[in-house]
Design a protein around this motif. Sequence first.
Motif, PDB file in Angstrom:
ATOM      1  N   LEU A 184       0.829  -1.203   0.000  1.00 45.62           N
ATOM      2  CA  LEU A 184       0.000   0.000   0.000  1.00 45.62           C
ATOM      3  C   LEU A 184       0.865   1.256   0.000  1.00 45.62           C
ATOM      4  N   GLY A 185       0.255   2.350  -0.391  1.00 46.70           N
ATOM      5  CA  GLY A 185       0.880   3.642  -0.189  1.00 46.70           C
ATOM      6  C   GLY A 185       0.667   4.074   1.250  1.00 46.70           C
ATOM      7  N   GLY A 186       1.340   5.136   1.660  1.00 47.87           N
ATOM      8  CA  GLY A 186       1.277   5.557   3.044  1.00 47.87           C
ATOM      9  C   GLY A 186      -0.122   5.929   3.515  1.00 47.87           C
ATOM     10  N   ALA A 187      -0.890   6.630   2.689  1.00 49.71           N
ATOM     11  CA  ALA A 187      -2.225   7.067   3.113  1.00 49.71           C
ATOM     12  C   ALA A 187      -3.111   5.883   3.460  1.00 49.71           C
ATOM     13  N   PRO A 232       0.905   0.653  -7.819  1.00 48.90           N
ATOM     14  CA  PRO A 232       1.395   0.631  -9.202  1.00 48.90           C
ATOM     15  C   PRO A 232       0.335   1.156 -10.168  1.00 48.90           C
ATOM     16  N   ASN A 233       0.773   1.932 -11.143  1.00 51.49           N
ATOM     17  CA  ASN A 233      -0.158   2.419 -12.155  1.00 51.49           C
ATOM     18  C   ASN A 233      -0.272   1.402 -13.295  1.00 51.49           C
ATOM     19  N   ALA A 234      -0.978   1.761 -14.343  1.00 47.28           N
ATOM     20  CA  ALA A 234      -1.225   0.825 -15.452  1.00 47.28           C
ATOM     21  C   ALA A 234       0.051   0.391 -16.156  1.00 47.28           C
ATOM     22  N   TYR A 271       5.114   3.952 -10.270  1.00 50.40           N
ATOM     23  CA  TYR A 271       4.564   4.459  -9.018  1.00 50.40           C
ATOM     24  C   TYR A 271       4.464   5.978  -9.108  1.00 50.40           C
ATOM     25  N   ASP A 272       3.302   6.508  -8.703  1.00 53.18           N
ATOM     26  CA  ASP A 272       2.999   7.905  -8.985  1.00 53.18           C
ATOM     27  C   ASP A 272       3.219   8.875  -7.840  1.00 53.18           C
ATOM     28  N   GLU A 273       3.399   8.379  -6.610  1.00 57.23           N
ATOM     29  CA  GLU A 273       3.572   9.319  -5.502  1.00 57.23           C
ATOM     30  C   GLU A 273       4.935   9.993  -5.602  1.00 57.23           C
ATOM     31  N   THR A 274       4.929  11.292  -5.546  1.00 63.25           N
ATOM     32  CA  THR A 274       6.161  12.072  -5.639  1.00 63.25           C
ATOM     33  C   THR A 274       6.867  12.083  -4.284  1.00 63.25           C
ATOM     34  N   PRO A 275       8.127  12.529  -4.263  1.00 67.15           N
ATOM     35  CA  PRO A 275       8.793  12.705  -2.968  1.00 67.15           C
ATOM     36  C   PRO A 275       7.992  13.585  -2.019  1.00 67.15           C
ATOM     37  N   ALA A 276       7.410  14.651  -2.544  1.00 71.49           N
ATOM     38  CA  ALA A 276       6.615  15.538  -1.689  1.00 71.49           C
ATOM     39  C   ALA A 276       5.395  14.822  -1.130  1.00 71.49           C
ATOM     40  N   ASP A 277       4.768  13.967  -1.942  1.00 73.65           N
ATOM     41  CA  ASP A 277       3.600  13.206  -1.482  1.00 73.65           C
ATOM     42  C   ASP A 277       3.964  12.307  -0.298  1.00 73.65           C
ATOM     43  N   MET A 278       5.032  11.529  -0.465  1.00 69.76           N
ATOM     44  CA  MET A 278       5.430  10.606   0.596  1.00 69.76           C
ATOM     45  C   MET A 278       5.884  11.355   1.838  1.00 69.76           C
ATOM     46  N   ALA A 279       6.598  12.444   1.644  1.00 66.96           N
ATOM     47  CA  ALA A 279       7.072  13.227   2.783  1.00 66.96           C
ATOM     48  C   ALA A 279       5.908  13.812   3.571  1.00 66.96           C
ATOM     49  N   ARG A 280       4.884  14.255   2.860  1.00 67.64           N
ATOM     50  CA  ARG A 280       3.711  14.830   3.540  1.00 67.64           C
ATOM     51  C   ARG A 280       3.015  13.778   4.396  1.00 67.64           C
ATOM     52  N   GLY A 295      11.094   4.042   2.601  1.00 70.55           N
ATOM     53  CA  GLY A 295      10.290   3.766   1.420  1.00 70.55           C
ATOM     54  C   GLY A 295      10.428   2.341   0.957  1.00 70.55           C
ATOM     55  N   CYS A 296       9.402   1.860   0.264  1.00 65.49           N
ATOM     56  CA  CYS A 296       9.446   0.523  -0.330  1.00 65.49           C
ATOM     57  C   CYS A 296       9.322   0.700  -1.841  1.00 65.49           C
ATOM     58  N   CYS A 297       8.600  -0.153  -2.519  1.00 66.09           N
ATOM     59  CA  CYS A 297       8.582  -0.177  -3.980  1.00 66.09           C
ATOM     60  C   CYS A 297       8.296   1.197  -4.588  1.00 66.09           C
ATOM     61  N   GLY A 298       9.089   1.561  -5.582  1.00 70.07           N
ATOM     62  CA  GLY A 298       8.892   2.811  -6.297  1.00 70.07           C
ATOM     63  C   GLY A 298       9.557   4.013  -5.668  1.00 70.07           C
ATOM     64  N   SER A 299      10.043   3.883  -4.442  1.00 65.75           N
ATOM     65  CA  SER A 299      10.707   5.021  -3.801  1.00 65.75           C
ATOM     66  C   SER A 299      12.156   5.117  -4.266  1.00 65.75           C
ATOM     67  N   THR A 300      12.708   6.303  -4.203  1.00 68.07           N
ATOM     68  CA  THR A 300      14.031   6.604  -4.735  1.00 68.07           C
ATOM     69  C   THR A 300      14.804   7.440  -3.715  1.00 68.07           C
ATOM     70  N   PRO A 301      16.090   7.706  -3.964  1.00 66.76           N
ATOM     71  CA  PRO A 301      16.805   8.617  -3.072  1.00 66.76           C
ATOM     72  C   PRO A 301      16.125   9.975  -2.925  1.00 66.76           C
ATOM     73  N   ALA A 302      15.481  10.464  -3.976  1.00 68.86           N
ATOM     74  CA  ALA A 302      14.762  11.737  -3.871  1.00 68.86           C
ATOM     75  C   ALA A 302      13.616  11.634  -2.869  1.00 68.86           C
ATOM     76  N   HIS A 303      12.921  10.496  -2.851  1.00 68.37           N
ATOM     77  CA  HIS A 303      11.855  10.290  -1.865  1.00 68.37           C
ATOM     78  C   HIS A 303      12.438  10.276  -0.456  1.00 68.37           C
ATOM     79  N   ILE A 304      13.546   9.574  -0.270  1.00 74.10           N
ATOM     80  CA  ILE A 304      14.135   9.469   1.061  1.00 74.10           C
ATOM     81  C   ILE A 304      14.638  10.828   1.537  1.00 74.10           C
TER      82      ILE A 304
END
Length: 376
Positions: free
Chosen positions: A274-277, A303-305, A309-318, A334-343
Amino acid sequence: MPAAVAKPIKESRSFAGLRELFAARIAVLDGAMGSMVQTHKLTEADFRGGEGGRLASHPHDLRGNNDLLCLTRPDLIEKIHADYFAAGADLVETNTFNATSISQADYHTESLVAEINTAAAAIARRAARAAEAASREKGESRRRFVVGAIGPLNRTLSMSPDVNRPEYRAVTWAQVVDAYAGQIRALISPAPDTDGEPGVDALLIETIFDTLNAKAALFAAESVFAETGVRVPVMVSVTITDASGRTLSGQTVEAFYNSIRHARPFSVGINCALGGAAMRPHVEELARIAECPVTCHPNAGLPNAFGGYDETPADMARILGEFARNGLVNMVGGCCGSTPAHIRAIAGAVSKLKPRAIPTRHHDLRLSGLEPLNIQ
């Protein structure tokens, strides 16, 4: 004949460092490894070690066996670890999610399990030391930790793979314990330059969808600790698969916690699926009941079609920042789809927030099946 005397088990030095970190602030875990590897568009040759590489003549396709890259592309794996440390991670996971004899059997590479795990620990340790050295150059003193990643396996002890044979299992308890023990033994084996300390600072049994598999991993860990005389912190992270709030094998969050509480995990948390929300109610439940630190490393959304993965770093951080402000977490990542920018964004969002206060609970009888049963 006198009974054998059990070898005393001592705590590794990493216990003190991790306890200090978790007491001081919200710790930051790294992000995804698999989806980061995918961005490099590796070929079959990469997984074989290049032309003339050690696995050039291996009789089975190897592409997709990301753990094998610890042997054939260690430069790439170390770079990913380094990027997460540079983004603000306190802990990175070894590239060993599928590094057990059971999972590696799909690629006919079971014989390489010990080597993969020891190499993975060494790669992550090099990245950690480089990050520590960089922080010292800036006048800081920040320790970085290496966590041995232990995945859920591609076989399950609780469910039959054959709908017509509900009693059938593709694997036995003994086989699962043996597979996990082999991985753990290699992960914690001391590196030559570690003064006898384990190769990893902690173990993370993660993405748990079958509690019985997780219990086998916990049993294997205790067996290896008894064998070696050294214990490292064991973190546990479960996966809630959908809005039902249950694992794939049917347990609620509280039932799962009751099932593994006896192992006294260093931390317990939720990751993947799941995503964080969507994780919010389940993290809240775990934060209410857990007598240890609570962790959360969600996917960057669903996951999208196109499999992205569509959540941006700002989305996950919020989202994770909100969890932190509400006193729900002690470690985020972060798990699947997250990147250093997300972290980097997540680390910034929680940097000045206090970690969750660990509650004191009454010593009630706590049992579980699919649901919890607590008797006061």
